[in-house]
Design a protein around this motif. Structure first.
Motif, PDB file in Angstrom:
ATOM      1  N   UNK A 242       0.787  -1.092  -0.326  1.00 19.98           N
ATOM      2  CA  UNK A 242      -0.032  -0.319  -0.197  1.00 19.98           C
ATOM      3  C   UNK A 242       0.782   1.225  -0.224  1.00 19.98           C
ATOM      4  N   UNK A 243       1.999   1.539   0.719  1.00 16.93           N
ATOM      5  CA  UNK A 243       3.138   2.217   0.570  1.00 16.93           C
ATOM      6  C   UNK A 243       3.807   2.223  -0.395  1.00 16.93           C
ATOM      7  N   UNK A 244       3.865   1.927  -0.936  1.00 16.27           N
ATOM      8  CA  UNK A 244       4.302   2.028  -2.334  1.00 16.27           C
ATOM      9  C   UNK A 244       3.270   1.929  -3.599  1.00 16.27           C
ATOM     10  N   UNK A 245       2.039   1.821  -3.727  1.00 16.16           N
ATOM     11  CA  UNK A 245       1.825   2.180  -4.519  1.00 16.16           C
ATOM     12  C   UNK A 245       0.810   3.005  -4.190  1.00 16.16           C
ATOM     13  N   UNK A 246       0.633   3.674  -3.116  1.00 20.54           N
ATOM     14  CA  UNK A 246       0.433   5.294  -2.769  1.00 20.54           C
ATOM     15  C   UNK A 246       0.848   6.238  -2.843  1.00 20.54           C
ATOM     16  N   UNK A 247       2.130   5.967  -2.718  1.00 26.91           N
ATOM     17  CA  UNK A 247       3.348   6.046  -2.539  1.00 26.91           C
ATOM     18  C   UNK A 247       4.290   6.930  -3.526  1.00 26.91           C
ATOM     19  N   UNK A 248       4.469   5.987  -3.925  1.00 27.45           N
ATOM     20  CA  UNK A 248       5.792   6.287  -4.834  1.00 27.45           C
ATOM     21  C   UNK A 248       5.994   6.959  -5.901  1.00 27.45           C
ATOM     22  N   UNK A 249       4.748   7.874  -6.636  1.00 23.36           N
ATOM     23  CA  UNK A 249       4.839   7.994  -6.747  1.00 23.36           C
ATOM     24  C   UNK A 249       2.578   8.820  -7.523  1.00 23.36           C
ATOM     25  N   UNK A 250       2.313   9.524  -6.510  1.00 24.36           N
ATOM     26  CA  UNK A 250       1.319  10.441  -7.064  1.00 24.36           C
ATOM     27  C   UNK A 250       0.691  10.366  -7.933  1.00 24.36           C
ATOM     28  N   UNK A 251       1.568  10.726  -8.981  1.00 27.41           N
ATOM     29  CA  UNK A 251       0.467  11.609 -10.058  1.00 27.41           C
ATOM     30  C   UNK A 251       0.343  10.769 -11.109  1.00 27.41           C
ATOM     31  N   UNK A 252       0.326   9.100 -10.800  1.00 29.08           N
ATOM     32  CA  UNK A 252      -0.104   8.529 -12.134  1.00 29.08           C
ATOM     33  C   UNK A 252      -1.339   7.759 -12.213  1.00 29.08           C
ATOM     34  N   UNK A 253      -2.516   6.828 -13.099  1.00 26.73           N
ATOM     35  CA  UNK A 253      -3.268   6.716 -12.294  1.00 26.73           C
ATOM     36  C   UNK A 253      -3.319   5.296 -12.352  1.00 26.73           C
ATOM     37  N   UNK A 254      -2.060   4.551 -12.229  1.00 31.91           N
ATOM     38  CA  UNK A 254      -2.228   2.979 -11.423  1.00 31.91           C
ATOM     39  C   UNK A 254      -2.000   3.605  -9.779  1.00 31.91           C
ATOM     40  N   UNK A 255      -1.853   4.889  -9.260  1.00 34.41           N
ATOM     41  CA  UNK A 255      -1.379   4.534  -7.409  1.00 34.41           C
ATOM     42  C   UNK A 255      -2.586   4.894  -6.906  1.00 34.41           C
ATOM     43  N   UNK A 256      -2.066   3.969  -5.465  1.00 33.75           N
ATOM     44  CA  UNK A 256      -3.043   4.165  -5.472  1.00 33.75           C
ATOM     45  C   UNK A 256      -4.232   4.707  -4.134  1.00 33.75           C
ATOM     46  N   UNK A 257      -5.548   5.213  -4.476  1.00 33.44           N
ATOM     47  CA  UNK A 257      -6.588   5.986  -4.079  1.00 33.44           C
ATOM     48  C   UNK A 257      -7.598   5.193  -2.585  1.00 33.44           C
ATOM     49  N   UNK A 258      -7.685   4.344  -2.849  1.00 30.39           N
ATOM     50  CA  UNK A 258      -8.775   3.286  -1.876  1.00 30.39           C
ATOM     51  C   UNK A 258      -8.605   2.230  -1.488  1.00 30.39           C
ATOM     52  N   UNK A 259      -8.401   2.214   0.031  1.00 31.18           N
ATOM     53  CA  UNK A 259      -8.140   0.862   0.496  1.00 31.18           C
ATOM     54  C   UNK A 259      -9.562   0.535   1.113  1.00 31.18           C
ATOM     55  N   UNK A 260      -9.729  -0.815   1.013  1.00 23.89           N
ATOM     56  CA  UNK A 260     -11.058  -1.000   1.551  1.00 23.89           C
ATOM     57  C   UNK A 260     -10.540  -2.921   2.380  1.00 23.89           C
ATOM     58  N   UNK A 261     -10.422  -3.093   3.719  1.00 19.59           N
ATOM     59  CA  UNK A 261      -9.740  -3.680   4.584  1.00 19.59           C
ATOM     60  C   UNK A 261     -10.868  -4.532   4.927  1.00 19.59           C
ATOM     61  N   UNK A 262     -11.077  -5.553   6.033  1.00 16.71           N
ATOM     62  CA  UNK A 262     -11.821  -6.500   6.149  1.00 16.71           C
ATOM     63  C   UNK A 262     -12.165  -6.021   8.263  1.00 16.71           C
TER      64      UNK A 262
END
Length: 412
Positions: A242-262
């Motif tokens: 999640x840290x990588x997907x959100x913060x590695x580069x915030x301006x790209x379309x494949x960055x994580x924007x939403x989390x869903x947690x059980x």
């Protein structure tokens, strides 16, 4: 002016149809060298765009998309070499049938012809799009945003000179210098010259092109990408991904924007995830159960669950089952990229079958949805539609097919 670009492009496309792989690869290698040799020229032009962008109040995410430095220019140049090493997607015999009357029918791949690209503040698209179109035998008309006009002019001028020196018509790559809305609208109506139109940019831009174009459009969607942390997830793995997907580069379309947690794992998982995201000061917006675990998290509205932030912000939704997670993601997703973090193989398989997005991951970051990472070379965009192309669009996705029929006098 645009009509003349169209005339030039049609002529260049016919010329490209006769260019062999060796000639196209020579052009790509020349472009790569020219980009490196003229890096400072590109950076100087880009500085003007950055200064104008800051004055115009562009967000940090948009400024990041706009910015070019030596490394990013080298990446563009490397992309040219990578594409030159890929197989030529044209003139591949896909199927052969011999009919009872003796006709031999071959289905072969071929270039589309002339492709139009409308994009915003990402000058690297100027090179990526041109290179992919050139290798796939297509002429291209590029129409970038006003934010990057100086960078785009510098890059396109350098490429056109390199293409001409390779013995190919330089009008295989053309840039629209007019960045008014009128030029964009006109390009969308050029069905006599364009065989295909590809928008790259914000949700608003893509929506405008899809709704107003008379030219066939390949829709490259925005990215409200989700990561679902299942009840059997490895928490450290989840936090790292999640840290990588959100913060590695915030301006790209494949960055994580939403989390869903059980809900059964949120008490342990959320603090660990939040601790990682706090390292980059990511603002978390969560539902009531999320806030019950970490009270300092901000409230999430219904709108937050459907927002592509392109910023250090992320939403969190708590669910009680895999089924609820899948339904939530399919409701709010833009069809780009989603991931599940789980040690349960059956849950992973169900998630990957039922999620209706172009790229679905198990225990990996959504940041891999990229032509280069998929081995396609530089991509022209991530298609979120289902006709013709879906996911990262490389060379093959820029071709169509035609039939070649060989006879010896047959008549019907």
């Amino acid at each position: 002016m645009l009509e003349q670009l169209g005339i030039n492009a049609k002529a260049a496309a016919q010329s490209l149809a006769c260019a062999d792989t060796k000639m196209k690869n020579k052009a790509l290698k020349n472009i790569s060298k020219a980009l490196i040799d003229n890096a400072q020229k590109i950076i100087d032009a880009n500085k003007i765009d950055l200064e104008n962008g800051e004055k115009a109040g562009l967000s940090s995410g948009l400024l990041d998309r706009l910015m070019l430095n030596e490394q990013r220019i080298k990446d563009m140049a490397d992309g040219c070499i990578q594409v030159s090493r890929l197989d030529d997607p044209c003139d591949i015999v896909l199927d052969t049938v011999t009919r009872p009357n003796g006709l031999v029918i071959k289905k072969v791949s071929c270039a589309m012809g002339v492709i139009g690209i409308i994009y915003e503040a990402r000058p690297n698209v100027t090179a990526d799009a041109a290179v992919l179109c050139l290798k796939s035998g297509n002429a291209v008309i590029l129409r970038g945003g006003k934010e990057a006009i100086n960078s785009n002019i510098a890059i396109s001028d350098i490429m056109r000179k390199a293409i001409k020196e390779s013995g190919i018509d330089e009008n295989a790559v053309q840039l629209v210098h007019d960045t008014t809305r009128e030029s964009s609208t006109k390009l969308m109506q050029m069905k006599d010259y364009l065989d295909c139109l590809i928008p790259r940019g914000s949700k608003g831009l893509i929506k405008a092109v899809v709704e107003n174009s008379t030219v066939p459009v390949i829709e490259t969607g925005s990215g409200n990408c989700h990561i679902y942390v299942d009840e059997t997830a490895d928490i450290q793995m989840a936090a790292d991904i999640i840290f990588n997907a959100k913060t590695q580069r915030i301006s790209v379309c494949n960055a994580c924007e939403s989390l869903v947690i059980h809900s059964s794992i949120i008490d342990k998982a959320l603090p660990a995830i939040k601790a990682k995201l706090d390292e980059m000061n990511v603002q978390i917006k969560g539902d009531e159960r999320t806030k019950a675990v970490c009270p300092d998290i901000d409230d999430a509205s219904e709108e937050d669950f459907g927002t592509e932030y392109l910023d250090y912000i992320i939403s969190v939704k708590t669910v009680d089952s895999l089924d609820e997670a899948i339904k939530h993601i399919n409701k709010y997703s833009t069809g780009h990229s989603e991931a599940i973090i789980t040690e349960n193989k059956e849950n992973a398989e169900e998630f990957m079958k039922r999620i209706d997005s172009s790229s679905v991951y198990h225990n990996a970051s959504t940041r891999f949805t990229d032509g280069g990472e998929f081995g396609l070379g530089a991509e022209i965009g991530i298609s979120t539609q289902k006709l013709h192309a879906r996911g990262p669009m490389g060379l093959r996705e820029l071709t169509t097919t035609k039939y070649l029929i060989f006879g010896d006098g047959q008549i019907r």
